[in-house]
Enzyme design. Structure first.
Site, PDB file in Angstrom:
ATOM      1  N   HIS A 242      26.373  51.134  54.692  1.00 42.83           N
ATOM      2  CA  HIS A 242      25.013  50.578  54.691  1.00 42.83           C
ATOM      3  C   HIS A 242      24.352  50.524  53.291  1.00 42.83           C
ATOM      4  O   HIS A 242      24.030  49.454  52.773  1.00 42.83           O
ATOM      5  CB  HIS A 242      24.111  51.429  55.588  1.00 42.83           C
ATOM      6  N   ASP A 243      24.091  51.710  52.748  1.00 44.30           N
ATOM      7  CA  ASP A 243      23.152  51.785  51.621  1.00 44.30           C
ATOM      8  C   ASP A 243      23.611  51.109  50.318  1.00 44.30           C
ATOM      9  O   ASP A 243      22.770  50.604  49.555  1.00 44.30           O
ATOM     10  CB  ASP A 243      22.773  53.248  51.357  1.00 44.30           C
TER      11      ASP A 243
END
Ligand code: BDR
Ligand code: CA
Length: 312
Positions: A242-243
């Site tokens: 994700h990040d």
């Protein structure tokens, strides 16, 4: 000139990879500071993990601050079931020796935005939005001074991961998210619609390992760790990373496509609390407030990531 950023984070292995990607890119990004927030694990651990990550990269001069230890109004929800007890499970790493700054993370955000020329600081939230919202509440004068917020959170087509309706970062502190989404600051949102297409499959994990560096080995262990959990959950070939999409966007925005739309946060309903109500199809006349990303060139993303990590 490198772009000034503050990384606001709750590491988390995917936060860790995002931070390493930023640390590997000093020609593009100037990290003014890293502010930790409670999220994946409690604040004491996220503040510690942020320093462990800097030390893995050998960047011990980065300033790390502890911010808020709980959401604005709700009890903290954590995600040890994904990230393990420490938040960075997957490989044993030594406790950090670099110091935590004395200043509170929120005060650092406020002070930095007041000190730097207006429009020159980008905020990169990778966790619940508690620190950012608290800063905006305490010092509304800084809101107009933010260049942009590029954040990981929310979902439209993928709907939710921590509840059927909500993505983790927004769900943990919906009141904070509401404040940020209503702030008027230009927002770029890396939703689950994007990150669920950035799957860290076995060949990519091997690619990190094959770098033959300590950083490559550590990243391979981290991604391998939460890959197991997500693979079982989603039945996909790999887990979403994700990040790092937030940092990748700053380095190579063309990897992403999305729509400039209105996004609102559900703060009332028990059933759909933390839902990002995204007007993807333009069915309301509500004014756009966010560039909501929906697609990614995953191969290009992993190429960029592996390439940059090789520099550490
Ligand atoms: C987000 O939640 C956290 O567990 C990850 O670090 C990421 O920021 C994904 O929903
Ligand atoms: Ca995170």
């Amino acid at each position: 000139m490198p772009r000034n950023i503050i990384i606001d984070t709750d590491p988390g292995q995917d936060d860790a990879v995002a931070i390493l990607l930023a640390l590997a890119s000093p020609d593009d990004l100037n990290i003014l500071g890293i502010t930790a927030v409670a999220g994946n694990v409690p604040l004491a651990l996220t503040a510690k993990n942020a320093r462990i990550i800097c030390e893995v990269a050998g960047k011990t001069d980065v300033k790390v601050f502890a911010g808020c230890d709980a959401p604005l109004t709700r009890k903290l929800v954590t995600a040890e079931h994904v990230h393990g007890k420490t938040g960075l499970d997957g490989i044993e790493l030594p406790d950090p020796v670099m110091p935590l700054q004395d200043q509170h993370g929120v005060d650092f955000i406020i002070q930095t935005l007041r000190n730097e020329p207006a429009g020159t600081v980008t905020l990169c939230p990778l966790g619940p939005l508690t620190n950012i919202a608290t800063a905006f509440q305490r010092a509304p004068d800084i809101i107009d001074r933010v260049q942009e917020i590029v954040l990981m959170g929310g979902a439209y087509f993928e709907v939710g991961n921590i509840t059927p309706a909500a993505e983790f970062n927004i769900f943990v502190d919906p009141q904070a998210a509401d404040i940020v989404f209503k702030s008027g600051v230009p927002l770029v949102v890396m939703s689950l619609d994007v990150t669920h297409k950035a799957l860290v499959t076995a060949p990519y994990v091997k690619g990190f390992e094959d770098l033959g560096t300590n950083v490559g080995r550590v990243v391979a262990s981290w991604t391998n760790f939460f890959e197991r959990f997500d693979r079982e959950k989603y039945g996909s070939a790999g887990a979403p990373l994700h990040d790092p999409t937030v940092i990748a966007y700053l380095l190579a925005p063309d990897l992403f496509t999305g729509r400039h739309i209105n996004v609102q946060i559900e703060t009332q309903s028990e059933l759909t609390l933390g839902m990002t109500v995204a007007d993807w199809w333009g069915v309301t006349d509500r004014a756009p407030n966010a560039m909501f990303m929906g697609n990614i060139d995953a191969a290009g993303f992993f190429k960029l990531l592996t390439n940059r990590l090789s520099r550490l």
